[in-house]
Write an enzyme that holds these catalytic residues in place. Structure first.
Site, PDB file in Angstrom:
ATOM      1  N   ARG A   1       7.545 -10.746   5.196  1.00 29.44           N
ATOM      2  CA  ARG A   1       7.164 -10.503   6.586  1.00 29.44           C
ATOM      3  C   ARG A   1       7.919 -11.498   7.452  1.00 29.44           C
ATOM      4  NH1 ARG A   1       0.589  -9.843   5.753  1.00 29.44           N
ATOM      5  NH2 ARG A   1       0.779  -8.256   4.135  1.00 29.44           N
TER       6      ARG A   1
ATOM      7  N   CYS B   1       0.785  -1.232   0.000  1.00 33.33           N
ATOM      8  CA  CYS B   1       0.000   0.000   0.000  1.00 33.33           C
ATOM      9  C   CYS B   1       0.820   1.287   0.000  1.00 33.33           C
ATOM     10  CB  CYS B   1      -1.047   0.002   1.096  1.00 33.33           C
ATOM     11  SG  CYS B   1      -0.648  -0.958   2.535  1.00 33.33           S
TER      12      CYS B   1
ATOM     13  N   HIS C   1      -5.386  -1.680  -4.656  1.00 30.96           N
ATOM     14  CA  HIS C   1      -5.910  -0.600  -3.842  1.00 30.96           C
ATOM     15  C   HIS C   1      -6.810   0.255  -4.705  1.00 30.96           C
ATOM     16  CE1 HIS C   1      -2.344  -1.937  -1.622  1.00 30.96           C
ATOM     17  NE2 HIS C   1      -3.137  -1.738  -0.597  1.00 30.96           N
TER      18      HIS C   1
ATOM     19  N   LYS D   1     -13.327  -4.284   7.856  1.00 31.23           N
ATOM     20  CA  LYS D   1     -12.978  -5.124   6.707  1.00 31.23           C
ATOM     21  C   LYS D   1     -13.931  -6.289   6.546  1.00 31.23           C
ATOM     22  CE  LYS D   1      -9.557  -7.797   9.334  1.00 31.23           C
ATOM     23  NZ  LYS D   1      -8.151  -8.048   9.563  1.00 31.23           N
TER      24      LYS D   1
ATOM     25  N   HIS E   1      -8.232  -1.567   0.451  1.00 31.38           N
ATOM     26  CA  HIS E   1      -7.245  -2.615   0.196  1.00 31.38           C
ATOM     27  C   HIS E   1      -8.039  -3.867  -0.129  1.00 31.38           C
ATOM     28  CE1 HIS E   1      -4.136  -0.492   2.866  1.00 31.38           C
ATOM     29  NE2 HIS E   1      -5.264   0.084   3.187  1.00 31.38           N
TER      30      HIS E   1
ATOM     31  N   GLN F   1       1.196 -11.218  -3.282  1.00 35.55           N
ATOM     32  CA  GLN F   1      -0.222 -10.938  -3.063  1.00 35.55           C
ATOM     33  C   GLN F   1      -0.871 -10.554  -4.383  1.00 35.55           C
ATOM     34  OE1 GLN F   1       0.224  -7.759  -0.103  1.00 35.55           O
ATOM     35  NE2 GLN F   1      -1.013  -9.034   1.245  1.00 35.55           N
TER      36      GLN F   1
ATOM     37  N   ASP G   1      -2.766  -8.198  -4.936  1.00 37.89           N
ATOM     38  CA  ASP G   1      -3.152  -7.048  -4.138  1.00 37.89           C
ATOM     39  C   ASP G   1      -3.696  -5.939  -5.041  1.00 37.89           C
ATOM     40  OD1 ASP G   1      -3.387  -5.579  -1.851  1.00 37.89           O
ATOM     41  OD2 ASP G   1      -1.251  -5.121  -1.650  1.00 37.89           O
TER      42      ASP G   1
END
Length: 663
Positions: free
Chosen positions: A370, A341, A392, A479, A525, A388, A390
RNA sequence: GCUGCCGUAGCUCAGUGGUAGAGCACUCCCUUGGUAAGGGAGAGGUCGACAGUUCAAUCCUGUCCGGCAGCACCA
């Protein structure tokens, strides 16, 4: 009046003196009913059969084979386990022993932990206790009495439990012969009702009251069922799950490996990477047109992570790096991105954005790192470096609900395409205690999300279950979590949609609204697969390695009966590859039996065997994985059929309904 | 991270206080066989790493690394 009215399941009612016990009523109806009843349901709540009934109630006598009794069988079994352990190892302290899915556990405190070698002795003792068939009897003690008795017995943990029981609740003690335990109940009428369809499964450490600051206890897990048959079925299911363990299949099918130097990071082999890329390719096609795919840097100066808040909130889980050169002048610390992000916000900020640019959907198949706790890692399911899917979405408040629905539709259709046709759960997680933003903002966001949730449910029909997880939201916003169910009934949380009012502001991201004013966009997200590595692992287990053709790393292998067929086999291979299929050839000087066996074990979906006959007739003998026989067909026809079957489901849909109808 | 268990050939695993073995896989040779294992020979291991005990350690002890099962964690 000292009479109460009892309503029976058939709707009939009868008067009894107040305080009559369930057992009395059952006996009054028939001794056999009293005998086979293990517990009663009073107005739907399971209650000890020996309890006096003080008010009018609907009663239902629950027999041992009733589904409602299963939890009691397990709970009673936990008590018996505890008695068995204390009788074998006096001085062991008991703590708690609840039921769980498929069984129960009991946590013990003892200096020397138990091992599975102890199970045989414990189970033997348990069978003795069950055979004794002592009744479960309940007593209500005063707090002081209970604390004193437990303290005298050296049961420090039980004393703590008594203290933890709210003042308005009574202290209930259940006895089974000499042995007794603090328990909320209810229990069946006697230990004999547990039966013998139980088994101790494993031992593990567990923190007292689930807190890692507390002492570690030894937990013994067991499973228990009403019938031996059910136990056998359950044990068989566990075996099946082990067979499809993605770590095992990953090795057997040559998909990936891990090694000591890279804890939690995947070495993808060619076949595994093919699978992974099929997944990525699918997702890319699904995003085309709606999303802009970007790529943000892997490693960024820590100041950026300070701004985002990660350095403060998430530092323990981050990898940092700096120049390894002894004489390097630049000694800045960089961090490997744990999330995409902040990078995406930088891209958003680059150049002035107008309200006309919104919603702006930015996707990235970003690799994040991570530092997960060592004990958390598990094959592909929990790793330290992963990709990911991912994205946004930068949008206005007004666009938020529509964007959530759009994401929802994408998530649901994606899961269907990967063969997850079972039940789906969408959970809404609301504001946590530690959070940013005003209450008004949270009120608003949660209201929007709740409306979206009900719309999701309405659209999904029976397939979608919805839940609320109070307090489980991210610190920056509420979320949705998407939980899918795989082929053997296990649930996996994959997709997530998180609303974020925080990050754009932290980075000073804004757009120019219609009135000329600067406004911070709302950021959503979202991930569909979540971690692509993990999703690949889930697919491996879901399909047990038997991938549908469009995902299979090797879709078809051509092989020969004798070397006479080599030239023709090579032509077939070339034709398969030209048609876009992932095809291999096996010309080894081995018997056809051997080659069929090898490729079957490698779970190759289609095997094309060619010999003299096929070469002469331009045909192939098609053997499909899982079938015993084969079918000879013209080569062109076989290839066309395979090509059709290998077409990804989204591409098939596109073919079926072109976006622009032909004139 | 915590508790317990584990780490021997590519894989699955046996074994011992005196530096190791099986099956499969691999390489070579024979075999050309119509749909789930044809035969023979050979090669392959610093017994996770580092310390300690011992005349001697793969084996015993400790530390570390990695894995497994739970727990905790998953912002």
């Amino acid at each position: 009046m000292d009479q109460i009215t009892i309503t029976f399941p058939d709707g009939k009612t009868r008067e009894y003196p107040r305080g009559t016990t369930g057992l009395d009523i059952a006996k009054g109806i028939s001794p056999s009913l009293a005998k086979r009843t293990v517990v009663m349901a009073l107005n739907g709540t399971l209650t000890d059969l020996a309890d006096p009934i003080d008010d009018n109630a609907a009663i239902d006598f629950v027999a041992r084979d009733d589904a409602r009794a299963l939890e009691l069988i397990r709970h009673d079994c936990a008590h018996v386990l505890a008695e068995a352990v204390q009788s074998l190892w006096p001085g062991t302290q008991v703590t708690i022993g609840p039921t769980i899915e498929n069984g129960f556990y009991y946590d013990f405190f003892r200096n020397e932990p138990f091992t599975p070698e102890d199970f045989a002795a414990i189970e033997k003792k348990m069978r003795e206790i069950i055979a004794r068939d002592k009744p479960f009897t309940k007593e209500v003690w005063t707090r002081d009495e209970a604390k004193k008795v437990f303290a005298d017995n050296g049961e420090a943990f039980k004393v703590e439990l008594v203290d933890a029981i709210p003042e308005d609740q009574t202290i209930k003690i259940y006895k089974q012969g000499e042995w007794f335990d603090l328990c909320r109940g209810p229990h069946m009428t006697s230990t004999g009702k547990i039966g013998t369809a139980f088994k101790l499964m494993k031992v593990a450490g567990a923190y007292w009251r689930g807190d890692s600051n507390n002492p570690m206890l030894t937990r013994i897990y067991g499973t228990a069922w009403a019938k031996q048959e059910d136990l056998d079925t359950y044990l068989h299911q566990i075996e099946e799950a082990e067979k499809r363990d993605h770590r095992k299949l990953g090795r057997e099918l040559d998909l990936f490996h891990f090694q000591e130097e890279g804890p939690g990071v995947v070495f993808w082999h060619a076949k595994g990477w093919s699978l992974f890329q099929s997944l990525v390719g699918y997702m890319r096609r699904r995003l085309a047109g709606d999303y802009d795919e970007v790529n943000a840097p892997q490693i960024l100066d820590k100041v950026l992570w300070e701004t985002s808040g990660h350095w403060e909130w998430y530092r323990e889980n981050m990898f940092a790096a700096q120049s390894a050169g002894e004489d390097a002048e630049d000694k800045r610390w960089f961090a490997l991105k744990p999330m995409n992000c902040p990078g995406h916000v930088q891209i958003f900020k680059h150049g002035l954005k107008s309200y006309r640019d919104l919603p702006l959907r930015m996707a990235e198949f970003g690799v994040v790192h991570r530092y997960e706790p060592s004990g958390a890692m598990h094959g592909l399911m929990r790793v330290r470096g992963f990709t990911q899917d991912d994205a946004h979405v930068f949008c206005t408040e007004a666009q938020l609900a529509d964007e959530c629905i759009k994401i929802n539709d994408l998530i649901l259709s994606t899961y269907s395409d990967f063969g997850f046709e079972g039940e789906l759960t969408v959970k809404l997680s609301t504001r946590p205690e530690k959070r940013v933003g005003t209450d008004e903002m949270w009120d608003h966001a949660e209201r929007v999300m709740a409306t979206v949730l009900s719309e999701i449910k309405a659209k999904g029909g029976n397939r979608i279950k919805t839940e609320i997880n109070p307090g489980e939201g991210a610190f920056y916003g509420p979320k949705f979590e998407y939980v899918l169910r795989d082929a053997i009934g296990r649930d996996w949380q994959c997709g997530t949609t998180q609303v974020d009012f925080n990050l754009p502001e932290r980075f000073g991201a804004f757009y120019i609204d219609a009135d000329g004013a600067k406004k911070a966009p709302v950021m959503v997200h979202r991930a569909i697969c979540g971690s692509m590595e993990r999703f690949t692992g889930i697919l491996i287990e879901h399909y047990a390695g038997n991938f549908p053709l469009w995902l299979a790393p090797v879709q078809v292998v051509v092989t020969t009966i004798t070397s006479e067929g080599d030239d023709y086999a090579k032509k077939v291979l070339a034709a398969l590859r030209k048609a876009g299929l992932r095809a291999d050839i096996d010309l080894r000087n081995e018997k056809i039996n051997f080659k069929v066996r090898e490729h079957s074990l490698a779970k190759v979906p289609a095997l094309l065997v060619v010999g003299k006959k096929e070469a002469e007739s331009h045909s192939v003998s098609v053997r499909r994985l899982g079938s015993e026989g084969q079918k000879v067909m013209p080569t062109d026809e076989a290839i066309a059929a395979l090509v059709d079957e290998a077409t990804p489901p989204d591409v098939k849909r596109m073919h079926a309904s072109p976006a622009v109808a032909a004139e």
